[in-house]
Design an enzyme around this catalytic site. Structure first.
Site, short mmCIF file in Angstrom:
data_model
loop_
_atom_site.label_atom_id
_atom_site.label_comp_id
_atom_site.label_asym_id
_atom_site.label_seq_id
_atom_site.Cartn_x
_atom_site.Cartn_y
_atom_site.Cartn_z
N PHE A 13 31.05 55.77 48.54
CA PHE A 13 30.14 55.12 49.66
C PHE A 13 28.62 54.86 48.92
O PHE A 13 27.72 55.30 49.69
CB PHE A 13 30.03 56.15 50.85
CG PHE A 13 29.55 55.09 52.14
CD1 PHE A 13 29.51 53.80 52.05
CD2 PHE A 13 29.21 55.89 53.14
CE1 PHE A 13 29.10 52.93 53.40
CE2 PHE A 13 28.87 55.17 54.40
CZ PHE A 13 28.86 53.76 54.51
N GLY A 14 28.74 54.51 47.62
CA GLY A 14 27.43 54.50 46.84
C GLY A 14 26.91 53.25 47.15
O GLY A 14 26.99 52.32 47.99
N THR A 18 28.76 50.84 49.64
CA THR A 18 28.08 50.28 50.79
C THR A 18 28.11 48.75 51.19
O THR A 18 28.38 48.31 52.12
CB THR A 18 26.57 50.57 50.72
OG1 THR A 18 26.53 51.99 50.57
CG2 THR A 18 25.51 50.20 52.03
N LYS A 107 35.55 50.24 35.50
CA LYS A 107 35.69 49.49 34.23
C LYS A 107 36.11 50.61 33.31
O LYS A 107 36.82 50.36 32.18
CB LYS A 107 34.40 48.66 33.60
CG LYS A 107 33.39 49.55 33.68
CD LYS A 107 31.98 48.68 33.96
CE LYS A 107 30.97 49.91 34.51
NZ LYS A 107 29.70 49.21 34.74
N GLU A 131 38.72 42.86 39.79
CA GLU A 131 37.89 42.03 39.50
C GLU A 131 36.57 42.44 39.25
O GLU A 131 35.73 42.11 38.30
CB GLU A 131 38.01 40.92 40.77
CG GLU A 131 37.06 39.89 40.53
CD GLU A 131 37.57 38.89 39.42
OE1 GLU A 131 38.66 38.20 39.60
OE2 GLU A 131 36.93 38.83 38.46
N GLY A 189 17.09 49.99 38.10
CA GLY A 189 18.58 50.56 38.36
C GLY A 189 19.54 49.61 37.75
O GLY A 189 20.63 49.74 38.20
N ASP A 203 29.47 50.05 27.25
CA ASP A 203 29.90 49.57 28.62
C ASP A 203 30.49 48.35 28.27
O ASP A 203 31.50 47.73 29.08
CB ASP A 203 28.52 49.42 29.40
CG ASP A 203 28.86 48.54 30.71
OD1 ASP A 203 29.40 49.23 31.55
OD2 ASP A 203 28.45 47.44 30.68
N LYS A 207 34.33 46.41 28.96
CA LYS A 207 34.89 45.18 29.58
C LYS A 207 35.39 44.08 28.73
O LYS A 207 36.17 43.35 29.12
CB LYS A 207 33.36 44.49 30.13
CG LYS A 207 32.77 45.22 31.23
CD LYS A 207 31.05 45.04 31.32
CE LYS A 207 30.67 45.79 32.51
NZ LYS A 207 29.10 45.71 32.60
N GLY A 304 25.20 45.01 41.07
CA GLY A 304 24.31 44.89 42.07
C GLY A 304 25.44 45.08 43.29
O GLY A 304 26.43 44.73 43.31
P1 NAP Z 1 27.47 55.20 43.04
O1 NAP Z 1 26.53 54.38 43.60
O2 NAP Z 1 26.96 56.25 42.18
O3 NAP Z 1 28.60 55.60 44.14
C1 NAP Z 1 29.48 56.48 43.89
C2 NAP Z 1 29.97 57.11 45.20
O4 NAP Z 1 31.11 57.77 44.87
C3 NAP Z 1 29.32 57.89 46.10
O5 NAP Z 1 29.32 57.59 47.35
C4 NAP Z 1 29.55 59.34 46.00
O6 NAP Z 1 29.63 60.33 46.78
C5 NAP Z 1 31.23 59.22 45.52
N1 NAP Z 1 31.59 60.26 44.60
C6 NAP Z 1 31.44 60.63 43.44
N2 NAP Z 1 32.06 61.44 42.83
C7 NAP Z 1 32.97 61.81 43.91
C8 NAP Z 1 34.15 62.64 43.91
N3 NAP Z 1 34.55 63.35 42.82
N4 NAP Z 1 34.93 62.85 45.00
C9 NAP Z 1 34.49 61.92 46.08
N5 NAP Z 1 33.40 61.00 46.07
C10 NAP Z 1 32.97 60.91 44.96
O7 NAP Z 1 28.34 54.23 42.14
P2 NAP Z 1 28.45 52.62 42.18
O8 NAP Z 1 27.12 52.21 41.40
O9 NAP Z 1 28.72 52.37 43.59
O10 NAP Z 1 29.58 52.36 41.43
C11 NAP Z 1 30.86 52.38 41.95
C12 NAP Z 1 31.86 51.88 40.84
O11 NAP Z 1 31.74 50.60 40.70
C13 NAP Z 1 31.99 52.47 39.18
O12 NAP Z 1 33.20 52.40 38.72
C14 NAP Z 1 31.21 51.49 38.54
O13 NAP Z 1 31.23 51.43 37.16
C15 NAP Z 1 31.59 50.10 39.49
N6 NAP Z 1 30.56 49.05 39.23
C16 NAP Z 1 29.29 49.07 39.69
C17 NAP Z 1 28.38 47.91 39.62
C18 NAP Z 1 26.96 48.15 40.23
O14 NAP Z 1 26.41 47.36 40.33
N7 NAP Z 1 26.58 49.30 40.81
C19 NAP Z 1 28.90 46.68 39.09
C20 NAP Z 1 30.10 46.86 38.61
C21 NAP Z 1 31.00 47.89 38.71
P3 NAP Z 1 28.27 60.72 47.28
O15 NAP Z 1 27.54 59.49 48.08
O16 NAP Z 1 28.52 61.69 48.38
O17 NAP Z 1 27.61 61.06 46.24
N1 HSE Z 2 25.04 48.88 33.55
C1 HSE Z 2 26.16 47.89 33.58
C2 HSE Z 2 25.21 46.53 32.98
C3 HSE Z 2 26.24 47.70 35.32
O1 HSE Z 2 23.83 46.62 32.91
O2 HSE Z 2 25.74 45.50 33.30
C4 HSE Z 2 27.23 46.64 35.53
O3 HSE Z 2 28.56 46.99 35.22
#
Ligand code: NAP
Ligand code: HSE
Length: 434
Positions: A13-14, A18, A107, A131, A189, A203, A207, A304
């Site tokens: 729920f990060g 969200t 990924k 996706e 970020g 990274d 991909k 994002g």
């Molecule tokens: P994030 O903001 O760090 O959120 C991670 C979430 O997972 C948090 O809610 C955390 O809990 C929970 N968590 C972490 N370790 C856990 C565990 N051991 N047990 C239970 N819950 C756990 O990460 P994010 O940016 O949303 O990314 C999530 C995924 O999406 C990753 O695989 C990332 O590579 C992928 N992704 C992200 C983006 C992006 O733009 N952010 C883009 C493409 C793909 P708490 O909230 O309690 O800390």
């Molecule tokens: N750190 C990665 C980027 C986030 O800059 O593209 C998305 O996977």
């Protein structure tokens, strides 16, 4: 009684989790019209249940116990947006074993263990969609698997890391310094918690391994990808590139010739006239060439909260539609072709070379002769005074050369007395013959 609502277990729920909650709540009516079923998040797995959350309505659904999601027979789909390998992998395999479908944005996991997860899903008759794992909001995996299912893809070139594209764009447009822009990207970020993964190309490599596996239908592994990051790219390289009509991009390249394939990620000179050269800032783009379709390109936000969540929820919609039609487990076919990797003599590119030499008569002739002896001919050359005229800097663009010939040339150049330093060597991609 027939199911009216599909219950989802959200793991994480990060940032992305969200966004997933926001989209499901804001678009509930549209989602229901498209799928014929309601979508409800029943439980949310987090690490710290006490942490303040942006969305209060989920507070009574939070848990730190994965069994509350995995063992609940009411939950049909697990959405995994925790990230990393463990425990995400165990949770996903556990969900599949219990007949639950999976949507993930992970990924790292899909690049390393995708084949195992897809095979398990096929065994269990479950869906696994991912996706969001490549290029965030761009529906590129769906394009490869469905849009191009009738074609044979020959080449994919991707700007698939937003952080490095942001850094290179700032260096190119503002002459900014690498270290300064990296700090800015972290503050905004864009970069991963450990930016090494972004700037050293890992990274993007993950991909590209996912894209090549789906595009070529071969089981590409991360170690099959040649990787070089952007930490050694200098402002001078970018400026000389521009002078010769190129932009430097961290480019993922997946190319197939006959049945042999190559996949790499490295800083690459792209002609300014190529559409990838004008993909700037944190944006991503993937260029795909198919035997029948020819050239196509996909562009959009690579990361994002909302762009990534859009991809996750669209996967969820596909799972729900499949449930309604009773066709789960047939969407993502595990790679079925034999993997034949090219050797370095089969990897052809043009190259950009920058060297510093003694400014003496006959030096350029000796260098071009040495290149010719190694099967390398030149397309463009510029020479400039260096070190107040004490030496000269030569910048060259070669015609198509093999990676092995180019590696031999670099070794020989480093030993030639007339060459003081080999400053840089970049692949050049996206020109007429490529
Ligand atoms: P994030 O903001 O760090 O959120 C991670 C979430 O997972 C948090 O809610 C955390 O809990 C929970 N968590 C972490 N370790 C856990 C565990 N051991 N047990 C239970 N819950 C756990 O990460 P994010 O940016 O949303 O990314 C999530 C995924 O999406 C990753 O695989 C990332 O590579 C992928 N992704 C992200 C983006 C992006 O733009 N952010 C883009 C493409 C793909 P708490 O909230 O309690 O800390
Ligand atoms: N750190 C990665 C980027 C986030 O800059 O593209 C998305 O996977």
């Amino acid at each position: 009684m027939e199911k009216q609502v599909v219950k989802v277990g959200l793991m994480g729920f990060g940032t992305v989790g969200t966004g997933v909650v926001r989209i499901i709540s804001a678009h509930q009516e549209d989602l229901q019209k498209q799928t014929g079923l309601g979508i409800e998040i029943k439980k949310v797995l987090v690490q710290d249940a006490e942490k303040a959350r942006h969305i209060r309505s989920m507070e009574n659904k939070l848990t730190t116990d994965p069994a509350e999601l995995l063992e609940d027979p009411d939950i049909d789909v697990i959405v995994e947006v925790i990230g990393g390998i463990s425990p995400a992998k165990e949770y996903i395999l556990g969900a599949l074993e219990r007949g639950k479908h999976v949507v993930t944005a992970n990924k790292d996991l899909m690049a390393l263990h995708g084949a195992e997860i897809l095979n398990k899903a096929q065994e269990e008759g479950c869906d696994v969609f991912y996706e969001a794992s490549v290029a965030g909001g761009i529906p590129i995996l769906r394009a490869l698997v469905e849009g191009f299912s009738s074609d044979r893809i020959t080449k994919m070139m991707g700007i698939v890391n937003g952080t490095t594209n942001y850094i290179l764009t700032k260096m190119s447009q503002e002459g900014a310094d690498y270290a300064e822009v990296l700090k800015e990207a972290q503050a905004l970020g864009y970069a991963e918690a450990d930016p090494t993964s972004d700037v050293e190309g890992f990274d993007a490599a993950r991909k590209m391994a996912i894209l090549a596996t789906l595009g070529f239908r071969v089981p590409m592994k991360l170690e099959d990808v040649d990787v070089k990051g952007i930490s050694a790219v200098s402002r001078e390289d970018i400026a000389y590139g521009k002078q010769l009509g190129y932009e430097v991009k961290l480019l993922g390249l997946a190319r197939r010739d006959g049945e042999a394939v190559e996949v790499s990620v490295q800083p690459t000179m792209v002609p300014k006239s190529h559409p990838l050269a004008s993909v700037n800032g944190v944006f991503n783009a993937v260029y795909v060439h198919g035997e029948a379709v020819g050239e196509t390109m996909f562009y959009g936000p690579g990361a994002g909260e909302m762009p990534t969540a859009t991809a996750v929820v669209s996967d969820l919609v596909t799972v729900v539609k499949n449930m309604k039609m009773g066709v789960n487990g047939r969407g993502m076919v595990a790679p079925y072709k034999e993997k034949i990797l090219k050797d370095d003599s089969q990897k052809l590119s043009k190259y950009f070379l920058r060297i510093v030499v003694a400014d003496k008569r006959g030096v350029l002739a000796k260098i071009t002769q040495m290149l010719a002896d190694k099967n390398i001919s030149l397309e463009q050359v510029i020479q400039q005074p260096y070190n107040n005229g004490a030496q000269a800097e030569i910048i060259m663009i070669t015609h198509l050369s093999s990676k092995s010939d180019m590696s031999n040339v670099i070794v020989d150049m480093e030993e030639m007395e007339i060459i003081t330093e080999v400053k840089s060597c970049y692949r050049v991609e996206g020109g007429d013959q490529q």
